[in-house]
Each structure stands twice: as C-alpha cells, then as structure tokens.
Design a protein around this motif. Sequence first.
Motif, mmCIF file in Angstrom:
data_model
loop_
_atom_site.group_PDB
_atom_site.id
_atom_site.type_symbol
_atom_site.label_atom_id
_atom_site.label_comp_id
_atom_site.label_asym_id
_atom_site.label_seq_id
_atom_site.Cartn_x
_atom_site.Cartn_y
_atom_site.Cartn_z
ATOM 1 N N PHE A 103 0.839 -1.208 0.000
ATOM 2 C CA PHE A 103 0.000 0.000 0.000
ATOM 3 C C PHE A 103 0.872 1.256 0.000
ATOM 4 O O PHE A 103 0.646 2.187 -0.787
ATOM 5 N N ALA A 104 1.864 1.286 0.870
ATOM 6 C CA ALA A 104 2.740 2.460 0.973
ATOM 7 C C ALA A 104 3.510 2.693 -0.320
ATOM 8 O O ALA A 104 3.653 3.837 -0.777
ATOM 9 N N LEU A 105 4.004 1.611 -0.932
ATOM 10 C CA LEU A 105 4.747 1.726 -2.185
ATOM 11 C C LEU A 105 3.886 2.330 -3.298
ATOM 12 O O LEU A 105 4.316 3.236 -4.019
ATOM 13 N N LEU A 106 2.660 1.824 -3.403
ATOM 14 C CA LEU A 106 1.775 2.291 -4.463
ATOM 15 C C LEU A 106 1.243 3.690 -4.173
ATOM 16 O O LEU A 106 1.171 4.542 -5.071
ATOM 17 N N ASP A 107 0.867 3.927 -2.934
ATOM 18 C CA ASP A 107 0.296 5.224 -2.561
ATOM 19 C C ASP A 107 1.278 6.365 -2.812
ATOM 20 O O ASP A 107 0.884 7.461 -3.220
ATOM 21 N N SER A 108 2.558 6.096 -2.600
ATOM 22 C CA SER A 108 3.572 7.139 -2.777
ATOM 23 C C SER A 108 3.776 7.510 -4.243
ATOM 24 O O SER A 108 4.398 8.527 -4.549
ATOM 25 N N LEU A 109 3.243 6.685 -5.165
ATOM 26 C CA LEU A 109 3.368 6.971 -6.593
ATOM 27 C C LEU A 109 2.257 7.883 -7.101
ATOM 28 O O LEU A 109 2.384 8.492 -8.167
ATOM 29 N N ARG A 110 1.185 8.009 -6.339
ATOM 30 C CA ARG A 110 -0.013 8.662 -6.866
ATOM 31 C C ARG A 110 0.105 10.179 -6.973
ATOM 32 O O ARG A 110 -0.705 10.807 -7.656
ATOM 33 N N ASP A 111 1.079 10.770 -6.316
ATOM 34 C CA ASP A 111 1.283 12.210 -6.475
ATOM 35 C C ASP A 111 1.784 12.558 -7.873
ATOM 36 O O ASP A 111 1.577 13.674 -8.355
#
Length: 213
Positions: A103-111
């Motif tokens: 989750f953290a890996l993917l969420d950090s890409l969304r910006d």
Amino acid sequence: MFRAAQIHNIVFDLDGTLYTSEKIAREITVAAENLVAQTRGLTSAQGRNLLRSAKKRLAENLEEEPTLTRTCLELGIDVADLHRAFQQHVHPERYLENDPILFALLDSLRDQCDLYIYTNNNLPLTRKILALLGVEELFSRLYTIEFCGTPKPDANALQKVIADIGGTPDSFLFVGDRQAVDLKAPRALGSSVLLVRDTSDLLQIHKILGIIP
C-alpha cells in the motif's frame, strides 16, 4: 530508455506482480485442467495431460510461453466459462492478507502518476485480490478480461486500454512479471516497461521517477 518526466500513467499486471502465491496459481491451473476434462468427458488426470500437451505445442508454434488463457482458447474453451470456473474454484482469501508495505509503495506513486491494473483475470476475482491486499482504492481503473475481450498479449487489446486511459504511449510505464506477456507489446508501442520478479522490485519505479535517489 526511461523518460521519467513523460510518465503519467503506470499500468500494473496483477498476478505475480503485485503479489506472488504458488497456491493461488495452483488453484487457477487445477480449475482450468478440470474444466478441460469436463468439456471433453475426460478424467482430471487426462485433462491435465491434454492441457500440458496443448501448452507445449503452442509454445513451439509461438516460440514463447503461452498464457493459460491462450492455451485454453486453443482447446476450444470459452473465456467466459473459464472465468466462471476461476470464480467458483479459486479462493485467494485463503492465502492473501493486507499488505501495508505494498500500500505504501503504491500510494507514494499517486502524487506523480495515475495507477491502473491490466490483467487477464476477471473483474470479480481482481477486485477480491486487491481488496484482500488492501490496495483496491489506489487504482483509477481496472482493465480485466471483461473490458479487453482477449487475453494478453494482444496488440489491439493493449491499444484499447491505452486509448481508454488517454495519452501517448510514451506517457505510460507498464509493470509486469512476464516479459513476453506483459511488456513486449507495450515496448513495441514506445512505452517504458519494468520487469519485476518480486514485489520488492516495485521500488525500482520510485528510482525511475526520481522519488528516491
């Protein structure tokens, strides 16, 4: 070559890319073997052997490893019937659980990018797997067999996905665990691609985009 500044859309394969599970893979294979057996009036063992023989023959003709779906199509199995069997006999809830690191890996890409799934799996099973992993909310859209009509690798289906998302091919990064299935066609269109063997390899995306040095 990666063009980080141009990448606005990241398209992930699902099985083998965002998670790995030999037990789920085995349930999928067994479901296909049993369906082949049922449609031909064979025993489970005979269905298994027929599927293996068809896969070997197809690999020789294509000069690359065929997907399970492509092999079943070769044997006259309807895609809808195959995925009904998967929904009935594949139980990811037995093996998967919430993955906060993913989750953290993917969420950090969304910006910087919009995230998508492009998979040969069906929509109900895809949603279930993503929900079990705790990452379903992170994806702008899921492109499954229902949308694409034909399984990867397929140039027309790929172009349909890209057109639906919008943007030129060079604005895409495709991420998958199978070079021939997930990445060959996008690369041919001019998209960036990333081969991963483990979910930890997803950190390479952050380096590509300059999120981490």
